[in-house]
Design a protein around this motif. Structure first.
Motif, PDB file in Angstrom:
ATOM      1  N   GLY A 191       5.323 -43.793 -40.778  1.00  0.00           N
ATOM      2  CA  GLY A 191       6.049 -44.729 -39.923  1.00  0.00           C
ATOM      3  C   GLY A 191       6.124 -44.246 -38.491  1.00  0.00           C
ATOM      4  N   ASP A 192       6.126 -45.201 -37.568  1.00  0.00           N
ATOM      5  CA  ASP A 192       6.263 -44.923 -36.150  1.00  0.00           C
ATOM      6  C   ASP A 192       7.644 -45.386 -35.678  1.00  0.00           C
ATOM      7  OD1 ASP A 192       3.583 -44.047 -35.966  1.00  0.00           O
ATOM      8  OD2 ASP A 192       2.890 -46.121 -35.797  1.00  0.00           O
ATOM      9  N   GLY A 193       8.436 -44.442 -35.236  1.00  0.00           N
ATOM     10  CA  GLY A 193       9.770 -44.790 -34.762  1.00  0.00           C
ATOM     11  C   GLY A 193      10.806 -44.783 -35.863  1.00  0.00           C
ATOM     12  N   PHE A 194      10.489 -45.401 -37.001  1.00  0.00           N
ATOM     13  CA  PHE A 194      11.393 -45.405 -38.152  1.00  0.00           C
ATOM     14  C   PHE A 194      10.647 -44.785 -39.317  1.00  0.00           C
ATOM     15  CE2 PHE A 194      14.020 -46.827 -41.583  1.00  0.00           C
ATOM     16  CZ  PHE A 194      15.287 -46.961 -41.031  1.00  0.00           C
ATOM     17  N   GLU A 195      11.215 -43.753 -39.930  1.00  0.00           N
ATOM     18  CA  GLU A 195      10.512 -42.985 -40.955  1.00  0.00           C
ATOM     19  C   GLU A 195      10.788 -43.530 -42.347  1.00  0.00           C
ATOM     20  OE1 GLU A 195       9.562 -38.250 -41.640  1.00  0.00           O
ATOM     21  OE2 GLU A 195      11.594 -38.840 -41.064  1.00  0.00           O
ATOM     22  N   TYR A 196       9.726 -43.743 -43.105  1.00  0.00           N
ATOM     23  CA  TYR A 196       9.814 -44.114 -44.509  1.00  0.00           C
ATOM     24  C   TYR A 196       9.240 -42.973 -45.341  1.00  0.00           C
ATOM     25  CZ  TYR A 196      10.352 -48.714 -42.358  1.00  0.00           C
ATOM     26  OH  TYR A 196      10.777 -49.763 -41.587  1.00  0.00           O
ATOM     27  N   TYR A 197       9.494 -43.027 -46.643  1.00  0.00           N
ATOM     28  CA  TYR A 197       9.138 -41.899 -47.503  1.00  0.00           C
ATOM     29  C   TYR A 197       8.320 -42.360 -48.705  1.00  0.00           C
ATOM     30  CZ  TYR A 197      12.725 -39.722 -44.671  1.00  0.00           C
ATOM     31  OH  TYR A 197      13.453 -39.273 -43.608  1.00  0.00           O
ATOM     32  N   MET A 198       7.373 -41.522 -49.090  1.00  0.00           N
ATOM     33  CA  MET A 198       6.595 -41.757 -50.300  1.00  0.00           C
ATOM     34  C   MET A 198       6.734 -40.544 -51.206  1.00  0.00           C
ATOM     35  SD  MET A 198       2.608 -42.892 -50.823  1.00  0.00           S
ATOM     36  CE  MET A 198       1.806 -41.352 -51.275  1.00  0.00           C
ATOM     37  N   TYR A 199       7.217 -40.782 -52.428  1.00  0.00           N
ATOM     38  CA  TYR A 199       7.389 -39.722 -53.418  1.00  0.00           C
ATOM     39  C   TYR A 199       6.267 -39.831 -54.440  1.00  0.00           C
ATOM     40  CZ  TYR A 199      11.962 -39.382 -51.296  1.00  0.00           C
ATOM     41  OH  TYR A 199      12.976 -39.235 -50.389  1.00  0.00           O
ATOM     42  N   VAL A 200       5.665 -38.699 -54.756  1.00  0.00           N
ATOM     43  CA  VAL A 200       4.605 -38.651 -55.758  1.00  0.00           C
ATOM     44  C   VAL A 200       5.079 -37.747 -56.893  1.00  0.00           C
ATOM     45  CG1 VAL A 200       2.218 -38.027 -56.233  1.00  0.00           C
ATOM     46  CG2 VAL A 200       2.820 -39.022 -54.011  1.00  0.00           C
ATOM     47  N   LEU A 201       5.275 -38.343 -58.056  1.00  0.00           N
ATOM     48  CA  LEU A 201       5.813 -37.629 -59.205  1.00  0.00           C
ATOM     49  C   LEU A 201       4.732 -37.547 -60.276  1.00  0.00           C
ATOM     50  CD1 LEU A 201       8.114 -39.919 -58.049  1.00  0.00           C
ATOM     51  CD2 LEU A 201       9.535 -38.245 -59.222  1.00  0.00           C
ATOM     52  N   THR A 202       4.352 -36.339 -60.651  1.00  0.00           N
ATOM     53  CA  THR A 202       3.228 -36.125 -61.560  1.00  0.00           C
ATOM     54  C   THR A 202       3.727 -35.844 -62.970  1.00  0.00           C
ATOM     55  OG1 THR A 202       1.915 -35.221 -59.735  1.00  0.00           O
ATOM     56  CG2 THR A 202       1.130 -34.790 -61.980  1.00  0.00           C
ATOM     57  N   LYS A 203       3.380 -36.732 -63.900  1.00  0.00           N
ATOM     58  CA  LYS A 203       3.850 -36.583 -65.278  1.00  0.00           C
ATOM     59  C   LYS A 203       3.196 -35.373 -65.940  1.00  0.00           C
ATOM     60  CE  LYS A 203       4.473 -38.997 -69.645  1.00  0.00           C
ATOM     61  NZ  LYS A 203       4.304 -40.269 -70.398  1.00  0.00           N
ATOM     62  N   GLY A 204       4.015 -34.592 -66.623  1.00  0.00           N
ATOM     63  CA  GLY A 204       3.513 -33.415 -67.333  1.00  0.00           C
ATOM     64  C   GLY A 204       3.638 -32.134 -66.547  1.00  0.00           C
ATOM     65  N   GLU A 205       4.057 -32.228 -65.285  1.00  0.00           N
ATOM     66  CA  GLU A 205       4.310 -31.035 -64.480  1.00  0.00           C
ATOM     67  C   GLU A 205       5.804 -30.770 -64.422  1.00  0.00           C
ATOM     68  OE1 GLU A 205       0.471 -31.194 -61.425  1.00  0.00           O
ATOM     69  OE2 GLU A 205       2.515 -31.355 -60.628  1.00  0.00           O
TER      70      GLU A 205
END
Length: 244
Positions: A191-205
């Motif tokens: 994001g530019d100016g306003f920050e958004y987030y992406m979470y990556v959750l790996t099954k089995g870890e």
């Protein structure tokens, strides 16, 4: 966003009648920006041949844009029949892309069905009645737990749950850091100016040491029930104030 679509109060974001009415006239809307905003992150984690489940697809262009980018195995669900009928018709020419009416808390798929489960602002919509990021009612915590349990169940071993939200790691990891979900957590931002987030959750870890410590702390604070906190802030209309 056309303010004509704003509900009179946040609770209506969880009301299927509100969405049915909205989707009858609204052609498309992308919470947290369109696919181009985070395509670079998706490309690092999702393979073109992966089987993808999109939760709460709405009338977003994201699935269509992903299809155009070469991701052709996409199952889309939403609990609004009006939405599903409209989107199914709109993308009828996209072989391999399907549209189903379904509740994220009760997914009608077998265990280990998908390589990727992807949501963008769908979980945020379940939490709009919360008055503070510190506050989580038992009802909402139960809804979120049901959804996350189903998501984990439907992921293949090694599969990824990708969650795109405006909620920063300090608050969002409180929901995701549970050993019972059987996944690790990584987070990115865009994001530019306003920050958004992406979470990556790996099954089995397993959870990282930091996230495992967070889980222990949360369990110590609330050993029997999901975390609840004193509500001290006035209600914010979270979704309607997102700056795109």
């Amino acid at each position: 966003m056309n303010r004509d679509y704003f509900p009179e109060n946040n609770s209506r974001y969880k009301d299927v009648d509100y969405w049915d009415e909205r989707y009858t006239t609204e052609q498309c809307y992308d919470w947290l920006g369109g696919f181009s905003k985070f395509q670079h992150l998706i490309g690092k984690h999702v393979k073109k041949e992966d089987s993808i489940l999109v939760l709460g697809c709405g009338n977003s262009t994201m699935s269509g844009d992903m299809y155009s980018a070469g991701y052709h195995s996409i199952t889309n669900i939403d609990y609004s029949t009006v939405c599903i009928d409209a989107m199914s018709s709109r993308y009828s020419g996209c072989s391999g892309m399907t549209w189903l009416q379904m509740d994220v808390r009760q997914l009608s798929f077998p265990d280990n069905s998908f390589d990727i489960v992807l949501e963008k602002a769908t979980l945020d919509a379940l939490m709009v009645e919360e008055k503070s990021p510190w506050s989580m009612s038992l009802e909402t915590a139960t809804l979120i737990h049901q959804a996350l349990t189903e998501i984990s169940r439907c992921l293949k071993p090694g599969g990824l749950f990708i969650s795109i939200t405006f909620s920063n790691p300090f608050f969002r990891k409180r929901l995701y850091a549970r050993t019972q979900y059987d996944w690790s957590i990584k987070n990115y931002s865009y994001g530019d100016g306003f920050e958004y987030y992406m979470y990556v959750l790996t099954k089995g870890e397993i959870l990282s040491a930091e996230d495992a410590a967070l889980e222990r702390k949360l369990m110590e604070d609330e050993p029997s029930d999901p975390p609840t906190f004193k509500e001290e802030e006035q209600e914010d209309n979270f979704l309607s104030t997102i700056d795109l």
